[in-house]
Design an enzyme around this catalytic site. Structure first.
Site, mmCIF file in Angstrom:
data_model
loop_
_atom_site.group_PDB
_atom_site.id
_atom_site.type_symbol
_atom_site.label_atom_id
_atom_site.label_comp_id
_atom_site.label_asym_id
_atom_site.label_seq_id
_atom_site.Cartn_x
_atom_site.Cartn_y
_atom_site.Cartn_z
ATOM 1 N N SER A 147 0.806 -1.222 0.000
ATOM 2 C CA SER A 147 0.000 0.000 0.000
ATOM 3 C C SER A 147 0.837 1.268 0.000
ATOM 4 O O SER A 147 0.400 2.298 -0.528
ATOM 5 C CB SER A 147 -0.928 0.006 1.219
ATOM 6 O OG SER A 147 -0.212 -0.244 2.410
ATOM 7 N N HIS A 189 -0.670 5.926 6.605
ATOM 8 C CA HIS A 189 -0.073 5.710 5.292
ATOM 9 C C HIS A 189 0.349 7.055 4.715
ATOM 10 O O HIS A 189 -0.152 8.092 5.143
ATOM 11 C CB HIS A 189 -1.077 5.049 4.342
ATOM 12 C CG HIS A 189 -1.144 3.568 4.483
ATOM 13 N ND1 HIS A 189 -1.763 2.964 5.554
ATOM 14 C CD2 HIS A 189 -0.661 2.562 3.697
ATOM 15 C CE1 HIS A 189 -1.662 1.654 5.426
ATOM 16 N NE2 HIS A 189 -0.995 1.378 4.309
#
Length: 283
Positions: free
Chosen positions: A32, A258
């Protein structure tokens, strides 16, 4: 016509057209962080579960340099997903590589052994069940979170990078470490709700993973891009506009903990430096 005359005619004729140059073949692999999961817009014609962004670092690199990109990165990927399809509609990531591939970028390892997600869940749970304890996660789990990185993740990284080189022997292979998710010390509550004493504990886990990535790159002849130093002060506890990582709570994108768009740009910047250095050496 005499031979000398014919030679003169040929010599004064129009120059032969140059063969059209082909864009460099570029493949991006990984998880990711590589996919830019959470950064909009989503790349068209990609599997929805992968959350692959058209503004991830590989798309930025390809646009900047005019390379022909094949991006098979996918949120949640482990090194196992290099060898078998992760979701219906995806393929084993290594199948994107060919003998003519000239550049490969990678971010992988954080999902092996559920390193990032598992540790974050464990440390949040430890704080909730031991309120007031300064470092409950460290006390409860000790070395059990870092040991699998050495025993399992590191050899998996070596194997994956070796197999990339085997499939694409001409390629410059670049693997990036992970940018800092947390500061080196202090409290990150409420953005990332873990006990203040466990902040350095989590940083140590990330440092262990990044060192495994670095050593695997060194062992296999890949280029390692260190994101630790450049991301200092850009962690998920910092305010909007300063952080490269979104926090667990109050995130400005749907995938927390993230990289945000600035984080993906920072990854692209550091990888472009590595590409430029390599081109200068070989050019």
């Amino acid at each position: 016509m005499a031979a000398s005359a014919r030679a003169a005619v040929v010599g004064f004729g129009p120059p032969a057209a140059a063969a059209p140059s082909q864009p460099l073949e570029y493949v991006n692999l990984g998880d990711s962080f590589s996919a830019g999961s959470g950064v909009f817009p989503i790349a068209p014609a990609t599997v929805s579960q992968c959350w692959q962004s058209e503004q991830n670092f590989s798309h930025i690199i390809a646009q900047r340099l005019g390379y022909r990109l094949t991006d098979v990165s996918c949120g949640g990927a482990k090194t196992d997903d290099f060898y078998s399809p992760q979701h219906p509609g995806t393929r084993a990531q290594l199948e994107a590589l060919t003998p003519s591939t000239e550049l490969v970028t990678v971010m992988i390892g954080g999902n092996n052994n559920d390193t990032f997600g598992g540790a974050m869940t464990a440390c949040i749970g430890a704080m909730l069940t031991h309120p007031g304890s300064p470092e409950p996660c460290k006390v409860m789990y000790g070395n059990s979170l870092t040991e699998p990185v050495e025993t399992n993740t590191y050899p998996a990284l070596v194997q994956a990078l070796s197999d990339i080189h085997a499939r694409s022997p001409r390629a410059h292979v670049i693997i990036a470490g992970y940018p800092n998710l947390l500061p080196s010390s202090g409290s990150c509550i409420p953005q990332i709700p873990i006990a203040p004493g466990d902040v350095p504990f989590m940083r140590d886990l990330q440092s262990t993973l990044n060192d495994a990535v670095r050593r695997a790159a060194q062992e296999t002849g890949a280029t390692f891009v260190d994101m630790s130093a450049v991301s200092e002060g850009r962690d998920g506890c910092k305010p909007v506009g300063q952080r490269w990582i979104e926090p667990m709570l109050f995130a400005a994108q749907p995938v927390p903990v993230h990289p945000n768009a600035d984080g993906e740009q920072a990854l692209a910047t550091e990888m472009l430096k590595a590409i430029g250095e390599r081109n200068a050496q070989t050019g």
